[in-house]
Design a protein around this motif. Structure first.
Motif, PDB file in Angstrom:
ATOM      1  N   ALA A 101       6.779  -5.928  -0.206  1.00  0.00           N
ATOM      2  CA  ALA A 101       6.640  -4.958   0.885  1.00  0.00           C
ATOM      3  C   ALA A 101       6.572  -3.543   0.350  1.00  0.00           C
ATOM      4  CB  ALA A 101       7.815  -5.101   1.854  1.00  0.00           C
ATOM      5  N   ASP A 102       7.237  -3.292  -0.780  1.00  0.00           N
ATOM      6  CA  ASP A 102       7.288  -1.952  -1.371  1.00  0.00           C
ATOM      7  C   ASP A 102       7.000  -2.094  -2.864  1.00  0.00           C
ATOM      8  OD1 ASP A 102       7.708   0.596  -2.221  1.00  0.00           O
ATOM      9  OD2 ASP A 102       9.739   0.786  -1.392  1.00  0.00           O
ATOM     10  N   ALA A 103       5.974  -1.400  -3.348  1.00  0.00           N
ATOM     11  CA  ALA A 103       5.585  -1.488  -4.759  1.00  0.00           C
ATOM     12  C   ALA A 103       6.640  -0.922  -5.693  1.00  0.00           C
ATOM     13  CB  ALA A 103       4.261  -0.765  -4.974  1.00  0.00           C
ATOM     14  N   ALA A 104       7.592  -0.160  -5.163  1.00  0.00           N
ATOM     15  CA  ALA A 104       8.650   0.393  -6.014  1.00  0.00           C
ATOM     16  C   ALA A 104       9.496  -0.711  -6.643  1.00  0.00           C
ATOM     17  CB  ALA A 104       9.534   1.339  -5.206  1.00  0.00           C
ATOM     18  N   ALA A 105       9.459  -1.913  -6.042  1.00  0.00           N
ATOM     19  CA  ALA A 105      10.232  -3.035  -6.578  1.00  0.00           C
ATOM     20  C   ALA A 105       9.470  -3.818  -7.639  1.00  0.00           C
ATOM     21  CB  ALA A 105      10.634  -3.975  -5.444  1.00  0.00           C
ATOM     22  N   ASP A 152       0.855  -1.195   0.000  1.00  0.00           N
ATOM     23  CA  ASP A 152       0.000   0.000   0.000  1.00  0.00           C
ATOM     24  C   ASP A 152       0.892   1.247   0.000  1.00  0.00           C
ATOM     25  OD1 ASP A 152      -2.144   1.699   0.084  1.00  0.00           O
ATOM     26  OD2 ASP A 152      -2.440   1.504   2.266  1.00  0.00           O
ATOM     27  N   PRO A 153       0.886   2.020  -1.088  1.00  0.00           N
ATOM     28  CA  PRO A 153       0.068   1.883  -2.295  1.00  0.00           C
ATOM     29  C   PRO A 153       0.666   0.865  -3.269  1.00  0.00           C
ATOM     30  CG  PRO A 153       1.473   3.788  -2.488  1.00  0.00           C
ATOM     31  CD  PRO A 153       1.720   3.227  -1.117  1.00  0.00           C
ATOM     32  N   ILE A 154      -0.062   0.604  -4.363  1.00  0.00           N
ATOM     33  CA  ILE A 154       0.435  -0.301  -5.388  1.00  0.00           C
ATOM     34  C   ILE A 154       0.971   0.518  -6.565  1.00  0.00           C
ATOM     35  CG2 ILE A 154      -1.124  -2.189  -4.792  1.00  0.00           C
ATOM     36  CD1 ILE A 154      -2.928  -1.299  -7.083  1.00  0.00           C
ATOM     37  N   ALA A 155       1.868  -0.093  -7.350  1.00  0.00           N
ATOM     38  CA  ALA A 155       2.420   0.585  -8.530  1.00  0.00           C
ATOM     39  C   ALA A 155       1.394   0.544  -9.662  1.00  0.00           C
ATOM     40  CB  ALA A 155       3.716  -0.089  -8.967  1.00  0.00           C
ATOM     41  N   THR A 156       1.219   1.674 -10.323  1.00  0.00           N
ATOM     42  CA  THR A 156       0.254   1.757 -11.423  1.00  0.00           C
ATOM     43  C   THR A 156       0.878   2.262 -12.717  1.00  0.00           C
ATOM     44  OG1 THR A 156      -0.373   3.990 -10.700  1.00  0.00           O
ATOM     45  CG2 THR A 156      -1.682   2.145  -9.852  1.00  0.00           C
ATOM     46  N   HIS A 157       2.136   2.690 -12.656  1.00  0.00           N
ATOM     47  CA  HIS A 157       2.780   3.215 -13.873  1.00  0.00           C
ATOM     48  C   HIS A 157       4.284   2.991 -13.778  1.00  0.00           C
ATOM     49  CE1 HIS A 157       4.336   6.211 -16.762  1.00  0.00           C
ATOM     50  NE2 HIS A 157       3.234   5.946 -17.415  1.00  0.00           N
ATOM     51  N   TRP A 158       4.897   2.723 -14.940  1.00  0.00           N
ATOM     52  CA  TRP A 158       6.340   2.502 -15.011  1.00  0.00           C
ATOM     53  C   TRP A 158       6.937   3.402 -16.082  1.00  0.00           C
ATOM     54  CZ3 TRP A 158       2.707  -0.899 -13.712  1.00  0.00           C
ATOM     55  CH2 TRP A 158       2.941  -1.770 -12.621  1.00  0.00           C
TER      56      TRP A 158
END
Length: 338
Positions: free
Chosen positions: A122-126, A43-49
């Motif tokens: 744990a982290d959406a950045a990954a 939380d939050p989740i990744a939505t764009h790259w």
């Protein structure tokens, strides 16, 4: 081409199911899957790259679920309105069902797969970019769109009328062999815009090393080359439209044609663009065919009620010859391949 008139009634229930209920159901199913994953997701989740494959856009799961449901509801409303506007046209109705259901399926599947790949992080950045998810979502969208079209049976629009007394005609002898043929190409401005767009896509693909874009540019170049010029032929077999390399190829046997006429076509106003198009609104609603530029068009009124057309020079002569050949044969099939 077929002369099968189909069923006698407009299948209102199936049209509602495929153009309105189906996109809503797909979106609801996607939202339910996302909700069931809520405890497994960051939380939050990744939505764009970004172009480097790093996540640079994030959103909460409730907002993502709301996006899926809102998108499905929007396209369901669009499908409901357009299917009613399509009235009794089977081809146009199928196109609406295919578009709305396929689009919602593609977007919903892409969001679900991209989100599902983040379970356990744990982290959406990954999170990794959804490369394969894009192809899978495209496959699901195409499959469900095709299924929506297949679920709508053909039905009769009523037989087309024979040529009117004032319809154009070219005198043809009983045993006379006649052929009319013309070629038509896209205008220079349209061609220049298409070439520039393809070049831009190819350049972006090379600079960013997104080779899928380069492949897309090559595919677009082949499609444009194949469709930028077509040849129209009228003879005793019927009307044939063929692309520069023989594809696309559209043949309408003389026995399937009730009459022919001529109309003036404004590509953007009547069809919303150029290429093989279908008119959704306006006086040509339901008509489909090749619109490479504006101007006079040969319109074929088929016996099953469908109208096909092609914008071509000297369309009046072509229409006159079609009407004369149709009357000479009395509507009998003359195509030796059938």
């Amino acid at each position: 081409m077929t002369n099968d008139p189909g069923t006698g009634r407009r299948p209102a229930g199936r049209i509602l199911l495929t153009s309105t209920v189906a996109p809503l159901a797909v979106a609801a199913a996607g939202a339910l899957v996302l909700r069931n994953w809520r405890v497994q997701l960051p939380d939050p989740i990744a939505t764009h790259w970004n172009l480097d494959g790093a996540a640079d856009g994030f959103a909460g799961l409730p907002a993502t679920i709301a996006l899926v449901l809102g998108f499905g509801a929007l396209f369901a409303a669009l499908g409901f309105g357009l299917s009613r506007a399509a009235a009794a046209d089977p081809a146009l109705t199928r196109a609406v069902a295919t578009t709305v259901t396929g689009t919602v399926a593609f977007v919903t599947t892409l969001i679900v797969l991209a989100t599902g790949s983040q379970r356990g992080l744990a982290d959406a950045a990954a999170a990794a970019p959804p490369g394969t998810s894009l192809l899978a979502a495209l496959g699901v969208g195409l499959a469900l769109g095709a299924g929506a079209a297949a679920a709508i049976p053909r039905w009769s629009r009523g037989p087309a009328a024979p040529p009117a007394a004032e319809a154009p005609r070219i005198p043809v002898g009983t045993d006379e062999l006649v052929v009319w043929t013309r070629s038509v190409a896209t205008g220079s401005v349209t061609t220049s815009v298409l070439v520039a767009a393809i070049g831009l896509v190819a350049a972006i693909g090379v600079l960013t090393r997104l080779w899928i874009l380069l492949g897309l540019a090559v595919l677009l170049a082949v499609l444009v080359a194949a469709t930028c010029s077509i040849r129209v032929t009228v003879d005793a077999r019927g009307v044939t439209v063929a692309g520069l390399f023989g594809w696309p190829h559209l043949h309408t046997p003389l026995g399937d044609i009730a009459s022919a006429s001529v109309t003036d076509v404004a590509p953007l106003r009547h069809f919303g663009g150029y290429g093989y198009r279908m008119a959704v609104l306006g006086p040509l609603r339901g008509a489909r065919g090749f619109v490479l530029r504006g101007g006079p068009a040969l319109v074929l009124h088929r016996r099953d009620g469908v109208r096909t057309l092609v914008v071509v020079d000297d369309a009046a002569t072509a229409a006159g010859l079609v009407n004369s050949l149709t009357e000479r044969t009395g509507g009998a099939r003359t195509d030796p391949t059938r």
